[in-house]
Design a protein around this motif. Structure first.
Motif, short mmCIF file in Angstrom:
data_model
loop_
_atom_site.label_atom_id
_atom_site.label_comp_id
_atom_site.label_asym_id
_atom_site.label_seq_id
_atom_site.Cartn_x
_atom_site.Cartn_y
_atom_site.Cartn_z
N ALA A 131 0.83 -1.21 0.00
CA ALA A 131 0.00 0.00 0.00
C ALA A 131 0.87 1.25 0.00
O ALA A 131 0.56 2.23 -0.70
CB ALA A 131 -0.93 -0.01 1.21
N PHE A 132 1.94 1.23 0.75
CA PHE A 132 2.88 2.35 0.80
C PHE A 132 3.45 2.62 -0.60
O PHE A 132 3.47 3.75 -1.07
CB PHE A 132 4.00 2.04 1.79
CG PHE A 132 5.00 3.13 1.98
CD1 PHE A 132 4.80 4.12 2.93
CD2 PHE A 132 6.16 3.19 1.21
CE1 PHE A 132 5.73 5.13 3.11
CE2 PHE A 132 7.10 4.19 1.38
CZ PHE A 132 6.88 5.18 2.33
N ALA A 133 3.89 1.55 -1.27
CA ALA A 133 4.45 1.68 -2.63
C ALA A 133 3.38 2.13 -3.62
O ALA A 133 3.64 2.99 -4.47
CB ALA A 133 5.08 0.37 -3.06
N TYR A 171 12.63 -4.97 2.26
CA TYR A 171 12.91 -5.38 0.88
C TYR A 171 12.76 -6.88 0.69
O TYR A 171 12.29 -7.34 -0.35
CB TYR A 171 14.29 -4.90 0.43
CG TYR A 171 14.27 -3.45 0.02
CD1 TYR A 171 13.53 -3.02 -1.07
CD2 TYR A 171 15.00 -2.50 0.72
CE1 TYR A 171 13.49 -1.69 -1.46
CE2 TYR A 171 14.97 -1.16 0.35
CZ TYR A 171 14.22 -0.76 -0.74
OH TYR A 171 14.18 0.56 -1.11
N LEU A 172 13.13 -7.66 1.69
CA LEU A 172 12.97 -9.11 1.58
C LEU A 172 11.49 -9.48 1.49
O LEU A 172 11.09 -10.30 0.66
CB LEU A 172 13.62 -9.83 2.76
CG LEU A 172 13.50 -11.35 2.77
CD1 LEU A 172 14.15 -11.96 1.52
CD2 LEU A 172 14.12 -11.92 4.03
N LEU A 173 10.65 -8.86 2.32
CA LEU A 173 9.22 -9.15 2.29
C LEU A 173 8.59 -8.71 0.96
O LEU A 173 7.74 -9.41 0.41
CB LEU A 173 8.50 -8.48 3.46
CG LEU A 173 8.81 -9.06 4.84
CD1 LEU A 173 8.09 -8.24 5.93
CD2 LEU A 173 8.45 -10.52 4.93
N GLN A 174 9.02 -7.57 0.44
CA GLN A 174 8.50 -7.12 -0.85
C GLN A 174 8.95 -8.06 -1.97
O GLN A 174 8.17 -8.38 -2.88
CB GLN A 174 8.95 -5.69 -1.14
CG GLN A 174 8.27 -4.68 -0.22
CD GLN A 174 8.86 -3.29 -0.38
OE1 GLN A 174 8.36 -2.52 -1.18
NE2 GLN A 174 9.91 -2.99 0.36
N PHE A 175 10.19 -8.50 -1.92
CA PHE A 175 10.72 -9.45 -2.90
C PHE A 175 9.90 -10.74 -2.88
O PHE A 175 9.49 -11.24 -3.92
CB PHE A 175 12.20 -9.71 -2.57
CG PHE A 175 12.88 -10.70 -3.46
CD1 PHE A 175 13.28 -10.34 -4.73
CD2 PHE A 175 13.15 -11.98 -3.01
CE1 PHE A 175 13.94 -11.25 -5.55
CE2 PHE A 175 13.80 -12.89 -3.82
CZ PHE A 175 14.20 -12.53 -5.10
N CYS A 176 9.65 -11.25 -1.68
CA CYS A 176 8.85 -12.47 -1.54
C CYS A 176 7.43 -12.27 -2.07
O CYS A 176 6.89 -13.15 -2.75
CB CYS A 176 8.80 -12.91 -0.08
SG CYS A 176 10.37 -13.56 0.53
N GLU A 177 6.84 -11.13 -1.79
CA GLU A 177 5.49 -10.84 -2.25
C GLU A 177 5.42 -10.84 -3.78
O GLU A 177 4.53 -11.45 -4.37
CB GLU A 177 5.03 -9.47 -1.70
CG GLU A 177 3.66 -9.04 -2.15
CD GLU A 177 2.53 -9.85 -1.53
OE1 GLU A 177 1.41 -9.76 -2.08
OE2 GLU A 177 2.75 -10.55 -0.54
N VAL A 178 6.37 -10.18 -4.42
CA VAL A 178 6.39 -10.09 -5.88
C VAL A 178 6.55 -11.47 -6.52
O VAL A 178 5.94 -11.76 -7.55
CB VAL A 178 7.51 -9.13 -6.34
CG1 VAL A 178 7.80 -9.26 -7.82
CG2 VAL A 178 7.12 -7.69 -6.01
N LEU A 179 7.35 -12.34 -5.89
CA LEU A 179 7.60 -13.67 -6.46
C LEU A 179 6.65 -14.75 -5.93
O LEU A 179 6.73 -15.90 -6.35
CB LEU A 179 9.05 -14.09 -6.20
CG LEU A 179 10.10 -13.29 -6.95
CD1 LEU A 179 11.49 -13.79 -6.61
CD2 LEU A 179 9.86 -13.36 -8.46
N GLY A 180 5.76 -14.38 -5.01
CA GLY A 180 4.81 -15.35 -4.48
C GLY A 180 5.43 -16.36 -3.53
O GLY A 180 4.97 -17.49 -3.44
#
Length: 119
Positions: A15-17, A77-86
């Protein structure tokens, strides 16, 4: 330690992004590069410390704040990376621990080392 929901934190980061129209930049390549940069910033804090100094880094409020901020950046950044890659990061971690327990079993110790005798 405060309990937070990983998925909830991922939603907040997304949401922030989104509110700033940054999703276009949140590709796996960009996120992993940012993760590396933030991890390097964490390393920088410890770079010239002795092992003893590094063990006491959280005793100084100004250093403790820097360490906590960099840990937060790495995790974000790790959580965002994981989110993008599922990737479910907790499931991935649990699976890795399972594999490591098989790969690196606890060594058998001779009876004389563990304080037990066979008698």
């Amino acid at each position: 330690m405060t309990e937070f929901d990983v998925a909830g934190l991922q939603r907040r980061l997304a949401a922030f992004a989104a509110a700033r129209d940054w999703e276009q930049y949140h590709t796996p390549k960009n996120l992993v590069a940012a993760l590396s940069v933030e991890a390097s910033e964490l390393v920088e804090i410890f770079q010239w410390l002795t092992p003893e100094q590094s063990a006491r880094v959280m005793e100084k409020p100004e250093t403790a704040h820097r360490v906590a901020d960099e840990v937060a950046d790495v995790l974000a950044y790790l959580l965002q990376f994981c989110e993008v890659l599922g990737i479910d990061p907790l499931t991935a971690l649990a699976a890795k621990i399972d594999r490591n327990e098989v790969r690196f079993p606890v060594p058998e110790r001779p009876e004389s080392e563990n304080g037990h005798s066979s008698e």
